[in-house]
Design a protein around this motif. Structure first.
Motif, PDB file in Angstrom:
ATOM      1  N   GLY A  25       0.773  -1.229   0.000  1.00  0.00           N
ATOM      2  CA  GLY A  25       0.000   0.000   0.000  1.00  0.00           C
ATOM      3  C   GLY A  25       0.798   1.268   0.000  1.00  0.00           C
ATOM      4  N   PHE A  26       0.068   2.350   0.212  1.00  0.00           N
ATOM      5  CA  PHE A  26       0.603   3.669  -0.050  1.00  0.00           C
ATOM      6  C   PHE A  26       0.710   4.545   1.186  1.00  0.00           C
ATOM      7  N   VAL A  27       0.020   4.184   2.257  1.00  0.00           N
ATOM      8  CA  VAL A  27       0.027   5.016   3.461  1.00  0.00           C
ATOM      9  C   VAL A  27       0.658   4.232   4.616  1.00  0.00           C
ATOM     10  N   ASN A  28       1.802   4.667   5.053  1.00  0.00           N
ATOM     11  CA  ASN A  28       2.502   4.101   6.215  1.00  0.00           C
ATOM     12  C   ASN A  28       3.058   2.696   6.007  1.00  0.00           C
TER      13      ASN A  28
ATOM     14  N   GLU B 208       5.607   1.567   3.934  1.00  0.00           N
ATOM     15  CA  GLU B 208       7.067   1.502   3.948  1.00  0.00           C
ATOM     16  C   GLU B 208       7.612   1.810   5.340  1.00  0.00           C
ATOM     17  N   ALA B 209       7.044   2.821   5.967  1.00  0.00           N
ATOM     18  CA  ALA B 209       7.517   3.218   7.294  1.00  0.00           C
ATOM     19  C   ALA B 209       7.291   2.101   8.319  1.00  0.00           C
TER      20      ALA B 209
END
Lengths: 214, 214
Positions: A166-169, A171-172
Motif C-alpha cells: 500500500g501507499f500510506v505508512n 514503507e515506514a
C-alpha cells in the motif's frame, strides 16, 4: 501464443525453472537459503522486483523453520492470507493459522476505541499461548501495533513476516523492524499483499516438511 | 521514514489520492469508466504496470454491473479469491460466491481423469442455475477449459474476469478470450492473482451498490 501441453503436476516445476532462467538473465543471484522463498513470491506475483526488495534478518529462515517444526501458530491479518496457507501441512507440523480481523468482538472494540481492527487483532494474537509467527500482508497498522507492544515491553512476537501492501505508512511500518531484535522476512517498499504473505508461509512450510505436502 | 497520522477510515481515501497523483505524474490517463477498477487493482498490488495491461471488452463494466445487480453468482478458482470478495455486499445484491476447487469430489474426479481440479471446477460451475461471473486469479487451465466449453457449444459464461498469474500458459489462456464474444476484464501478460481477482470483484460490487459497503 500457443498453449503448451504440460501435465498438471509439472506446471509448478516448469514455472520455477522459468523463474530461475529469468533471474539468471537478469543477473540476479539470490542467497542460497532465500531461493525457495523469494522464488515462490515471484511465482505468486510474476513480479521479479521482489528479488530486489525481499529482506531477511540474519538467520531468519533457520529461526522460522525451527518455530514451524516446533508447532508455532501463524496469525494473519486477513482471511485471504489465512485461506492461502496450506493448513494441512501446518497441522501436520502441529501449528494452526488464526485471523482475528473478522471477529465481531474485534470489530466492536475497534469501533469503540477508534482504532483499526488490526490493532485489536494483534492484541488478541498476543494473548495466544506459545510462540506466534505474524504474517502481515495487508495492514501496516498491525505492524505498527506490534512494534508498539515491543517498545512497551508488553509482548515479543516470535517472528514477523512483514509484507503489507500500500501507499500510506506501509514503507515506514516495515522499516520499524529492520534493525530490531525480532527475526523477520520483510518486503521493503510498497509491495506485498495477502497472497505474498501466504506464499512466504507456504514456502517455509514446504521447507519444514521436506516438501511433503498434504 | 515517518509514520503519518491518518484515521483508519481515511487510509483508503488517501491511498486512492496518491494513486491518482502518481498516475498523473506518469502521464497515464485511464478511460473514465475503468478508473475505479484499475485503481483498486493498483491499490491491491502497489503495481502501476496494471494501468497498462488491464483490458476491458467494449461495454464490459456496464455488463458486469447489470449482472451483479441482477443477482449473478461469482465463481472463483481459489478459496483465497473467495475469501477476499465482500460477500455481504454481494449477498445484499442477491449473489453468492462459490469455489469448487477444494471439494473432495472435484479432487477425486480430477485425479481419476488426469486433469487439473480447475477443469472439473469449471464444469461444476457451468451447472449452476443462472448467469455466472467467473473470477479466475490463479489457474490458466480454468480459462482454457471455459474456452473449450464455449467452442464446443456446451456453455457460455456470462462474464470472465481473467487474471491468472504465472509463467506457464497464463498469457496464452488470457489471449483466448480477447477477441471472443464473452464480455471480460482481463489483465494481459503474466501478472494477476487471487488478490487481483477479488479486487476487481469488489470494485464492481462497490460500483453496483453505489459504494454502500456492508
Amino acid at each position: 501464443m500457443e498453449i503448451e501441453i504440460v501435465k498438471p503436476q509439472e506446471i509448478e516445476k516448469r514455472s520455477f525453472e522459468i523463474i530461475e532462467e529469468e533471474l539468471k538473465e537478469r543477473g540476479i543471484v539470490l542467497p542460497e537459503k532465500e531461493v525457495p522463498i523469494t522464488k515462490r513470491v515471484i511465482h505468486t506475483s510474476a513480479d521479479f522486483s521482489y528479488a530486489e526488495t525481499m529482506t531477511y534478518s540474519p538467520g531468519a529462515i533457520e529461526q522460522a523453520l525451527e518455530l514451524i517444526k516446533g508447532g508455532a501458530h501463524i496469525v494473519t491479518d486477513t482471511n485471504m492470507a489465512k485461506a492461502g496457507i496450506n493448513k494441512k501441512t501446518l497441522a501436520r507440523l502441529g501449528g494452526q493459522v488464526h485471523c482475528f480481523m473478522a471477529d465481531e468482538a474485534v470489530a466492536k472494540e475497534a469501533k469503540e476505541r477508534g482504532v483499526t481492527r488490526a490493532v485489536v487483532s494483534m492484541e488478541t494474537a498476543a494473548r495466544l499461548p506459545g510462540p506466534v509467527i505474524f504474517a502481515i500482508g495487508n495492514a501496516p497498522t498491525a505492524l505498527i501495533e506490534l512494534h508498539e507492544m515491543i517498545e512497551q515491553g508488553a509482548y515479543v512476537p516470535a517472528f514477523i513476516i512483514g509484507v503489507p501492501v500500500g501507499f500510506v505508512n506501509v514503507e515506514a511500518a516495515k522499516e520499524l523492524f529492520l534493525d530490531g531484535d525480532v527475526p523477520y522476512i520483510i518486503n521493503r517498499g510498497r509491495k506485498g499483499g495477502s497472497n505474498i504473505a501466504a506464499a512466504i508461509c507456504n514456502a517455509l512450510l514446504y521447507l519444514a516438511s521436506n516438501n511433503i505436502r498434504d
